[in-house]
Each structure stands twice: as structure tokens, then as C-alpha cells.
Motif scaffolding. Sequence first.
Motif, PDB file in Angstrom:
ATOM      1  N   ARG A  29       0.848  -1.188   0.000  1.00  0.00           N
ATOM      2  CA  ARG A  29       0.000   0.000   0.000  1.00  0.00           C
ATOM      3  C   ARG A  29       0.882   1.236   0.000  1.00  0.00           C
ATOM      4  N   TYR A  52      -6.837   3.256   1.301  1.00  0.00           N
ATOM      5  CA  TYR A  52      -7.307   3.483  -0.063  1.00  0.00           C
ATOM      6  C   TYR A  52      -7.425   4.964  -0.434  1.00  0.00           C
ATOM      7  N   ALA A 170     -12.088 -14.972   1.779  1.00  0.00           N
ATOM      8  CA  ALA A 170     -12.998 -13.916   1.315  1.00  0.00           C
ATOM      9  C   ALA A 170     -14.381 -14.028   1.946  1.00  0.00           C
ATOM     10  N   ARG A 205     -16.952  -8.783   9.855  1.00  0.00           N
ATOM     11  CA  ARG A 205     -17.725  -9.132   8.667  1.00  0.00           C
ATOM     12  C   ARG A 205     -18.666 -10.331   8.786  1.00  0.00           C
ATOM     13  N   PHE A 379      -5.302  -0.852  -5.136  1.00  0.00           N
ATOM     14  CA  PHE A 379      -6.408  -1.258  -4.260  1.00  0.00           C
ATOM     15  C   PHE A 379      -6.449  -2.773  -4.197  1.00  0.00           C
ATOM     16  N   TRP A 380      -6.500  -3.313  -2.992  1.00  0.00           N
ATOM     17  CA  TRP A 380      -6.730  -4.748  -2.870  1.00  0.00           C
ATOM     18  C   TRP A 380      -8.030  -4.977  -2.102  1.00  0.00           C
ATOM     19  N   ASN A 381      -8.844  -5.842  -2.652  1.00  0.00           N
ATOM     20  CA  ASN A 381     -10.202  -6.073  -2.162  1.00  0.00           C
ATOM     21  C   ASN A 381     -10.205  -7.289  -1.243  1.00  0.00           C
ATOM     22  N   PHE A 383     -12.469  -8.833   0.072  1.00  0.00           N
ATOM     23  CA  PHE A 383     -13.582  -9.758  -0.113  1.00  0.00           C
ATOM     24  C   PHE A 383     -13.452 -10.522  -1.430  1.00  0.00           C
ATOM     25  N   ALA A 384     -12.251 -10.450  -2.014  1.00  0.00           N
ATOM     26  CA  ALA A 384     -11.946 -11.221  -3.222  1.00  0.00           C
ATOM     27  C   ALA A 384     -11.009 -12.365  -2.857  1.00  0.00           C
ATOM     28  N   TRP A 387      -7.036 -12.257  -1.290  1.00  0.00           N
ATOM     29  CA  TRP A 387      -6.703 -10.932  -0.767  1.00  0.00           C
ATOM     30  C   TRP A 387      -5.525 -10.996   0.203  1.00  0.00           C
ATOM     31  N   ARG A 390      -1.991  -9.821  -0.518  1.00  0.00           N
ATOM     32  CA  ARG A 390      -1.694  -8.391  -0.551  1.00  0.00           C
ATOM     33  C   ARG A 390      -0.848  -8.021  -1.763  1.00  0.00           C
TER      34      ARG A 390
END
Length: 393
Positions: A29, A52, A170, A205, A379-381, A383-384, A387, A390
Motif C-alpha cells: 500500500r 485506499y 474472502a 464481517r 487497491f486490494w479487495n 472480499f476477493a 486478498w 496483498r
Amino acid sequence: MLTIDTTRPVGPAGRISRVETLTLGTAWRDFSYVRIHTDEGLSGVGEITHPYRGRETTSLTEAMAVRHLIGADPFDVEEIWLRMYQGDFLRGGDVGGVVVSGVDQALYDIMGKALGVPAYRLTGGACRDRVRVYANGWYTGERDPAEFAARAKDVVARGYTALKFDPFGAGLGELSRAELRRSIDIVAAVREAVDVDIFIEGHARFAMPTAVRLLRELEPYDVGWFEEPLPWTHIERYAELRRRAPMPISGGEHFHNRYEYARLFATGAVDIIQPDLSMAGGFTEVRKLAAQAEVHAMLVAPHNSNSPVCTTASVHAVLGMPNFTILETFDGMLEEHVFAAVRGALPVVDGHIGLPTEPGLGIELIDEVFAEHPPSHRFWNMFAEGWEKRNRT
């Protein structure tokens, strides 16, 4: 109080004359910083990293400098904090919270330099000789029990006595039977591989039934805490979950000041609060949060998914906290150029960080390294699938 009074006698640092922002790119990041200068030739740094929204935090910092900082005495930390929060109508939130936090860090850096003392001498001194830290960000390989176990062994071999990880992939809301089994198998493999404290990250989550199921599934593995098992939109249910939990429940990284924390304290949501020094208001505010946590018999384990600047500032902040327990750090996963860019950051040795000795925070930002590693705005998601790597292999 909400205007800068240039007729008031000024302290030994002089007045704030210039404010800069810098952003450093890494494989994971972008790390962003504020550097504040005074007309007495002093400067202080603070971290304004947002996972982000780096453009937004740097832009707001520069705008706030014009409105609230230029001409101010950096020793007036309470008034400056209020001016940024109330005068800018922040009303909380992540971008504003990050900016206020980083500016506050930089002010303590300046004050320490002006007085010739480490910043922790201004925040209660020290009630411990060193700060225990735990490793995060170490599980960047395949989501496989054997892979997690091997990497956990590597972390412990480097001297860490505690580590945290998210085994849930995820998953969001619910976990399928197969995914739940895989997640628990990862925890079991790590527990079998290392005899240290392990903390489990929920990333706020899961639905209540899944969170309750996970409490039962995690119980055999001597978990130090289960972090943010529920979304904070359901904060009132945290206390219910906490009553059913066989291990401590932790959380609070998503709150940015005492006003946002009020419901957490009022509901008895957690056993351990996790304010982030670069999100929850800097030294000025986090000390108040720690005091409120002590009133509620809660411990403090600061969140810190930022750079070595926030790690170093957090060490200064927690040295004088009686109810501090352990500090998060991602420092072990970062590239060498990060440490070259933030010269003077405190090192982790055998899972601990020792007493600082340099005035202020003791950190200097090296502009040339920033120029060589510009921000990527990636950007790393989370919820994919994948993840947890990183953006690494």
C-alpha cells in the motif's frame, strides 16, 4: 479559541510556518505522511496513511494547514485538535480522523525536539522498559494450513512471541461448511506449529450465527482474542457475543475519536480496545481513550497496519499506559526502502521495541527515497479470493 491568536506568547518551538505531505509507494500500500515546519527551524512528522484514500488525506491535510495550522503554536495541541475537529465540522469519519491523528503526531514530534526529550516524556513517561509487539501481514502465501504453519514458524524464529492472522479468506456474512472447515484447519495448523500467543482477525464481517459458531470452533486453540467478529453496524450485539465467548473479544480500530467510541464503552462491546494512533486522534485523543478503557476494566492493544512511523509513534504513546497489553506491527513484511525513507524508526528486536532515546519521535523523512518510490494508488479487495497475498506471491 477556534481562531489562531498570533498575539499570544509563543512557546520554544515558535509558530507553524509550513506544512508538507509526502507519499511512498510499496508493494502492499501507499504510506502517507505530514511534515510540519516552524519558524524556529524545527520540523515534525506524522503518519496520515489511509489504505485506499491517500489522495484525500493528503489533500485535506494541506487544506487544514491553511485553515488551522499556519501561525499556530505547536504546543497548543488541545486547541489545535479542537480547531481541526470542531472548526472544520469533521464530525468523525476516516479521512478527517487520519488527518487529525497525523498532525497531532507531528506536533508531539516538534514539542519533543524543542524540549530535547523523547515524545513519550510528554505523554505520561514510561511505566515499562519495552513494548511487546505482535506480527501481522506475515501470511502472504497460499491459503493452506501447511503454508500458514510454515510461515508462522518463520515469524516465531525471528523472535516474535505473538502473531495475528485472518484465516477466513474472502468470507462475508456466512461461511460455507467447507470454508469454515478450511479456516479452522488453518488455525489448528498454526497452533500446532507454534507455542506463542495467537490472535484471530474477523475483519468485522460475520453475521451473528456465524460469529457464535466460530466462537465454539476456535475454543480448543487457546486464542488470545477474537477481533471484530461482527460488523460495527451491529455494535449492540457485541456485548451479547462477548458474554458467550470463551476468549476475549477485541475491536475499535474503525472509530476515530472519543465520540465514536462512546457507544463501544456504553455497551461494553469488547474486552480490549484497539485504537489506531493514525486514525483515532493521535497522542492527544488516544490517551483519553485509554483512560476511559481503564474505567471500564478494558485493556488497550493499539491497531497499527501502517508504516514504521506509526509503529514508532505508537510505542511513545503506549509506554505510559497502565492498561496497555500489546502493539500490532506490520514492519516485518515491509521492503527495505520503507526503512530508508523513514530513517530512525524504532526496530523490533525479539518481539519487543525498546525505550526511545532521540528527541521527539526521532524520525527523519528522506525525500530522495520518496522520489524513487512514488505512490501506486493500488487497491486490494479483501472480499476477493486471494486478498491475503496483498498483491504478493
